[in-house]
Design a protein around this motif. Structure first.
Motif, PDB file in Angstrom:
ATOM      1  N   VAL A 145      25.883 -86.789  22.401  1.00  0.00           N
ATOM      2  CA  VAL A 145      24.534 -86.671  21.846  1.00  0.00           C
ATOM      3  C   VAL A 145      23.987 -85.269  22.111  1.00  0.00           C
ATOM      4  O   VAL A 145      24.460 -84.561  22.990  1.00  0.00           O
ATOM      5  CB  VAL A 145      23.566 -87.699  22.483  1.00  0.00           C
ATOM      6  CG1 VAL A 145      23.889 -89.115  22.068  1.00  0.00           C
ATOM      7  CG2 VAL A 145      23.558 -87.571  24.000  1.00  0.00           C
ATOM      8  N   TYR A 184      11.504 -94.406  19.683  1.00  0.00           N
ATOM      9  CA  TYR A 184      12.547 -94.155  20.687  1.00  0.00           C
ATOM     10  C   TYR A 184      12.988 -95.468  21.327  1.00  0.00           C
ATOM     11  O   TYR A 184      12.185 -96.395  21.470  1.00  0.00           O
ATOM     12  CB  TYR A 184      12.011 -93.248  21.811  1.00  0.00           C
ATOM     13  CG  TYR A 184      11.787 -91.821  21.396  1.00  0.00           C
ATOM     14  CD1 TYR A 184      12.739 -90.840  21.657  1.00  0.00           C
ATOM     15  CD2 TYR A 184      10.609 -91.429  20.754  1.00  0.00           C
ATOM     16  CE1 TYR A 184      12.525 -89.521  21.290  1.00  0.00           C
ATOM     17  CE2 TYR A 184      10.385 -90.119  20.386  1.00  0.00           C
ATOM     18  CZ  TYR A 184      11.342 -89.163  20.661  1.00  0.00           C
ATOM     19  OH  TYR A 184      11.134 -87.864  20.296  1.00  0.00           O
ATOM     20  N   VAL A 212      21.093 -83.230  23.735  1.00  0.00           N
ATOM     21  CA  VAL A 212      20.174 -83.496  24.840  1.00  0.00           C
ATOM     22  C   VAL A 212      18.959 -82.580  24.699  1.00  0.00           C
ATOM     23  O   VAL A 212      19.092 -81.379  24.472  1.00  0.00           O
ATOM     24  CB  VAL A 212      20.854 -83.265  26.209  1.00  0.00           C
ATOM     25  CG1 VAL A 212      19.868 -83.459  27.347  1.00  0.00           C
ATOM     26  CG2 VAL A 212      22.042 -84.203  26.375  1.00  0.00           C
ATOM     27  N   ASP A 271      20.476 -89.403  17.171  1.00  0.00           N
ATOM     28  CA  ASP A 271      21.527 -88.854  18.036  1.00  0.00           C
ATOM     29  C   ASP A 271      20.967 -87.870  19.069  1.00  0.00           C
ATOM     30  O   ASP A 271      21.683 -87.006  19.563  1.00  0.00           O
ATOM     31  CB  ASP A 271      22.621 -88.194  17.188  1.00  0.00           C
ATOM     32  CG  ASP A 271      22.112 -87.019  16.382  1.00  0.00           C
ATOM     33  OD1 ASP A 271      20.885 -86.880  16.225  1.00  0.00           O
ATOM     34  OD2 ASP A 271      22.948 -86.231  15.895  1.00  0.00           O
ATOM     35  N   LEU A 291      19.188 -87.450  22.745  1.00  0.00           N
ATOM     36  CA  LEU A 291      18.861 -88.037  24.038  1.00  0.00           C
ATOM     37  C   LEU A 291      17.690 -87.241  24.592  1.00  0.00           C
ATOM     38  O   LEU A 291      17.816 -86.043  24.863  1.00  0.00           O
ATOM     39  CB  LEU A 291      20.066 -87.941  24.976  1.00  0.00           C
ATOM     40  CG  LEU A 291      19.976 -88.740  26.270  1.00  0.00           C
ATOM     41  CD1 LEU A 291      20.083 -90.234  25.969  1.00  0.00           C
ATOM     42  CD2 LEU A 291      21.092 -88.320  27.213  1.00  0.00           C
ATOM     43  N   LEU A 342      28.664 -90.036  26.627  1.00  0.00           N
ATOM     44  CA  LEU A 342      27.821 -89.906  25.447  1.00  0.00           C
ATOM     45  C   LEU A 342      28.135 -88.634  24.676  1.00  0.00           C
ATOM     46  O   LEU A 342      28.466 -87.601  25.259  1.00  0.00           O
ATOM     47  CB  LEU A 342      26.350 -89.876  25.860  1.00  0.00           C
ATOM     48  CG  LEU A 342      25.824 -91.112  26.583  1.00  0.00           C
ATOM     49  CD1 LEU A 342      24.386 -90.895  27.010  1.00  0.00           C
ATOM     50  CD2 LEU A 342      25.932 -92.338  25.700  1.00  0.00           C
ATOM     51  N   GLN A 361      16.294 -92.485  23.637  1.00  0.00           N
ATOM     52  CA  GLN A 361      17.130 -92.006  22.538  1.00  0.00           C
ATOM     53  C   GLN A 361      16.469 -92.317  21.211  1.00  0.00           C
ATOM     54  O   GLN A 361      15.881 -93.384  21.014  1.00  0.00           O
ATOM     55  CB  GLN A 361      18.517 -92.641  22.589  1.00  0.00           C
ATOM     56  CG  GLN A 361      19.480 -92.028  21.598  1.00  0.00           C
ATOM     57  CD  GLN A 361      20.928 -92.407  21.857  1.00  0.00           C
ATOM     58  OE1 GLN A 361      21.254 -93.070  22.825  1.00  0.00           O
ATOM     59  NE2 GLN A 361      21.812 -91.976  20.975  1.00  0.00           N
ATOM     60  N   LYS A 362      16.575 -91.352  20.308  1.00  0.00           N
ATOM     61  CA  LYS A 362      16.121 -91.536  18.933  1.00  0.00           C
ATOM     62  C   LYS A 362      17.165 -90.861  18.062  1.00  0.00           C
ATOM     63  O   LYS A 362      17.404 -89.660  18.198  1.00  0.00           O
ATOM     64  CB  LYS A 362      14.744 -90.909  18.719  1.00  0.00           C
ATOM     65  CG  LYS A 362      14.159 -91.165  17.351  1.00  0.00           C
ATOM     66  CD  LYS A 362      12.738 -90.652  17.289  1.00  0.00           C
ATOM     67  CE  LYS A 362      12.097 -90.976  15.964  1.00  0.00           C
ATOM     68  NZ  LYS A 362      10.721 -90.461  15.906  1.00  0.00           N
ATOM     69  N   LEU A 388      16.371 -96.017  27.428  1.00  0.00           N
ATOM     70  CA  LEU A 388      17.668 -96.324  28.021  1.00  0.00           C
ATOM     71  C   LEU A 388      17.575 -96.497  29.536  1.00  0.00           C
ATOM     72  O   LEU A 388      18.253 -97.344  30.104  1.00  0.00           O
ATOM     73  CB  LEU A 388      18.687 -95.226  27.694  1.00  0.00           C
ATOM     74  CG  LEU A 388      18.896 -94.920  26.209  1.00  0.00           C
ATOM     75  CD1 LEU A 388      19.908 -93.796  26.049  1.00  0.00           C
ATOM     76  CD2 LEU A 388      19.342 -96.165  25.456  1.00  0.00           C
TER      77      LEU A 388
END
Length: 118
Positions: free
Chosen positions: A91, A24, A93, A46, A48, A89, A43-44, A27
């Motif tokens: 992404v 990861y 979640v 796409d 979060l 973003l 984040q890893k 952020l």
């Protein structure tokens, strides 16, 4: 600093090292929005990962993850909604809990999608 605060900070550092080891990118640490504080935003690919870290010196009173209540969940969701909009973003979640018991040995449990169980 109170002993439980020191244990909490130690736990957050252990969780960060654990997440980095698992691939990861970190952020944010201790992201604040209104009355909410998100321990770690990572984040890893796409995804979060919004990570709540719970550290205890014993499991005598229950497992660490059992101390995340519905009010805390609601605050975390509003904070991360703001974060995603603020950073624009796109992404997926996911809300995770990293439960740490820090006795003589350290036990770490990473509960992915932890809020689905509440």
């Amino acid at each position: 600093m109170a002993q439980h605060n020191e244990l909490g900070k130690k736990g957050e550092q252990i969780a960060i090292e654990f997440l980095i080891e698992k691939g990861y990118s970190i952020l944010e640490k201790n992201y604040r929005y209104l009355k909410a504080e998100v321990d770690i935003i990572a984040q890893k690919a796409d995804v979060l990962a919004v990570v709540e870290v719970k550290t205890r010196s014993t499991d005598y009173f229950g497992n660490p993850e059992e101390f995340v209540n519905p009010k805390k969940i609601k605050l975390l969701i509003s904070a991360i909604d703001n974060y995603v909009v603020e950073k624009d973003l796109d992404v997926e979640v996911r809300f995770d809990i990293i439960a740490i018991i820090h006795k003589k040995e350290i036990t770490i449990e990473h509960l992915k999608d932890a809020f689905l169980h509440f």
